[in-house]
Design an enzyme around this catalytic site. Structure first.
Site, PDB file in Angstrom:
ATOM      1  N   HIS A  39      -3.644  51.486  29.906  1.00 17.46           N
ATOM      2  CA  HIS A  39      -2.217  51.176  29.802  1.00 17.46           C
ATOM      3  C   HIS A  39      -1.605  51.751  28.534  1.00 17.46           C
ATOM      4  CE1 HIS A  39       1.080  48.009  29.137  1.00 17.46           C
ATOM      5  NE2 HIS A  39       1.452  48.731  30.182  1.00 17.46           N
ATOM      6  N   GLU A  66      -1.855  55.506  31.832  1.00 15.96           N
ATOM      7  CA  GLU A  66      -0.482  55.161  32.221  1.00 15.96           C
ATOM      8  C   GLU A  66       0.423  55.503  31.047  1.00 15.96           C
ATOM      9  OE1 GLU A  66       2.898  52.071  32.596  1.00 15.96           O
ATOM     10  OE2 GLU A  66       1.569  52.540  30.924  1.00 15.96           O
ATOM     11  N   ASP A  68       4.984  55.947  29.712  1.00 18.23           N
ATOM     12  CA  ASP A  68       6.389  55.582  29.925  1.00 18.23           C
ATOM     13  C   ASP A  68       7.250  56.758  29.502  1.00 18.23           C
ATOM     14  OD1 ASP A  68       6.114  52.512  30.406  1.00 18.23           O
ATOM     15  OD2 ASP A  68       4.933  52.896  28.605  1.00 18.23           O
ATOM     16  N   HIS A  81       7.633  53.690  25.087  1.00 17.86           N
ATOM     17  CA  HIS A  81       7.847  52.510  25.928  1.00 17.86           C
ATOM     18  C   HIS A  81       9.213  51.850  25.742  1.00 17.86           C
ATOM     19  CE1 HIS A  81       7.718  48.222  26.997  1.00 17.86           C
ATOM     20  NE2 HIS A  81       7.021  48.656  28.033  1.00 17.86           N
ATOM     21  N   GLU A 149       5.210  56.243  34.427  1.00 19.27           N
ATOM     22  CA  GLU A 149       6.302  55.297  34.663  1.00 19.27           C
ATOM     23  C   GLU A 149       7.628  55.869  34.183  1.00 19.27           C
ATOM     24  OE1 GLU A 149       5.977  51.279  33.089  1.00 19.27           O
ATOM     25  OE2 GLU A 149       8.103  50.948  33.493  1.00 19.27           O
TER      26      GLU A 149
HETATM   27  O1  G3P Z   1       1.970  49.920  34.416  1.00 22.38           O
HETATM   28  C1  G3P Z   1       2.395  48.618  34.275  1.00 22.38           C
HETATM   29  C2  G3P Z   1       3.151  48.346  33.042  1.00 22.38           C
HETATM   30  O2  G3P Z   1       3.168  49.455  32.210  1.00 22.38           O
HETATM   31  C3  G3P Z   1       4.527  47.886  33.254  1.00 22.38           C
HETATM   32  O3  G3P Z   1       5.037  47.237  32.144  1.00 22.38           O
HETATM   33  O4  G3P Z   1       6.376  47.053  30.131  1.00 22.38           O
HETATM   34  O5  G3P Z   1       4.048  47.807  29.938  1.00 22.38           O
HETATM   35  O6  G3P Z   1       5.755  49.306  30.889  1.00 22.38           O
HETATM   36  P1  G3P Z   1       5.305  47.887  30.716  1.00 22.38           P
HETATM   37 CA    CA Z   2       4.526  51.205  31.495  1.00 24.88          CA
END
Ligand code: G3P
Ligand code: CA
Length: 289
Positions: A39, A66, A68, A81, A149
């Site tokens: 993550h 993962e 953002d 993020h 994301e």
């Molecule tokens: O991939 C799941 C997660 O990343 C979603 O929440 O706030 O960590 O981007 P956040």
């Molecule tokens: Ca995320």
């Protein structure tokens, strides 16, 4: 090699190849533990959403990361993020009169000057906020797979098309990447649907826990439903799995954020396909055990 042994080996290799080429989403195989996704990179051990975080994931042997994606004032995509630079960079120090330090209010050149590592630890001083292109090159270099994301897409009209263009430029929309190495997700239904409409071959995920009655509507344009761990149950996972997703395979579930062994085992017990974790090594050890 004996002819029968050779035939058996060939059959086994063919079976592996079929499994490899038909792999859907993050899912490995029915009798294997859920796939572990780092993550924001291995963000318990390196500053989130930076190149060191995906290097650390690779060093730990993780295949999936993962991130953002957001957009600067002058239209460049960057990996970060929060919608503000404040928490994960020294923006407040470098640009004291620019509160609240929104990503969208800074140019890419201004963001490139920021230190995105010192807040996490002195050994990461000088780490930068990566552009999406820089990030993709490192993911490729590390032979990793990406759950990308689109963060706060409502702030960045057209970010779906722009993201797809960068992915195409970086060679990430060819068959091997589309089959096995890329999923685009968002909390925004509209954004995920837009990605699907613009490039139907891209696998997508919706972040959230829609009502079971609404799941069939999502199945038309997503491959994954990705809920919080706290919202999960076996019956919910079963309800998702009962549907066929946008690419003709059962809809999958990757849950977040799971950082301890007990929760990881519980998530696996629910039958999820993927577990998204800041401590992917801890989760993997629990699941392998
Ligand atoms: O991939 C799941 C997660 O990343 C979603 O929440 O706030 O960590 O981007 P956040
Ligand atoms: Ca995320």
């Amino acid at each position: 090699m004996h002819a029968r042994a050779l035939a058996a080996t060939t059959t086994a290799l063919l079976a592996s190849a079929i499994l490899l080429f038909t792999a859907s989403g993050t899912h490995a195989a029915a009798d294997e533990p859920p796939v572990v996704i780092a993550h924001r990179g291995a963000s318990a051990y390196a500053p989130e959403n930076t190149l060191p975080a995906i290097d650390k994931a690779a060093a730990l042997g993780l295949r999936w990361v993962e991130n953002d994606v957001q957009r600067t004032k002058d239209g460049k995509l960057v990996v970060i993020h929060d919608d503000s630079l404040k928490r994960t960079t020294n923006a407040e120090e470098l640009y004291p009169d620019r509160a609240p330090w929104k990503v969208k209010d800074f140019t890419a050149a201004e963001i490139a000057r920021l230190d995105a590592g010192s807040w996490f630890g002195p050994e990461f001083a000088g780490t930068r906020v990566p552009t999406l292109a820089q990030y993709m090159r490192r993911v490729e270099h590390n032979h990793e797979r990406l759950l990308l994301e689109l963060k706060n897409p409502e702030l960045y009209p057209g970010i779906e098309r722009q993201t797809l263009k960068i992915l195409a430029n970086e060679g990430w929309l060819d068959a091997p990447h589309l089959t096995d190495r890329l999923i685009i997700q968002s909390f925004s239904t509209d954004s995920v649907r837009t990605v699907h409409e613009l490039k139907p071959a891209v696998k997508t995920g919706f972040l959230g826990t829609p009502n079971v009655a609404d799941l069939p509507g999502y199945a038309g344009f997503v491959d994954e439903i990705n809920p919080t761990f706290s919202s999960l149950s076996t019956s919910y996972v079963d309800a998702v799995h009962a549907l066929v997703g946008a690419h003709g395979k059962p809809l999958e579930v990757s849950t977040w954020t799971v950082d301890d062994a007990d929760s990881a085992r519980k998530a696996a017990g629910y039958g999820v396909d993927g577990v998204i974790s800041n401590k992917p090594d801890v989760v993997r050890a629990a699941l392998d055990g």
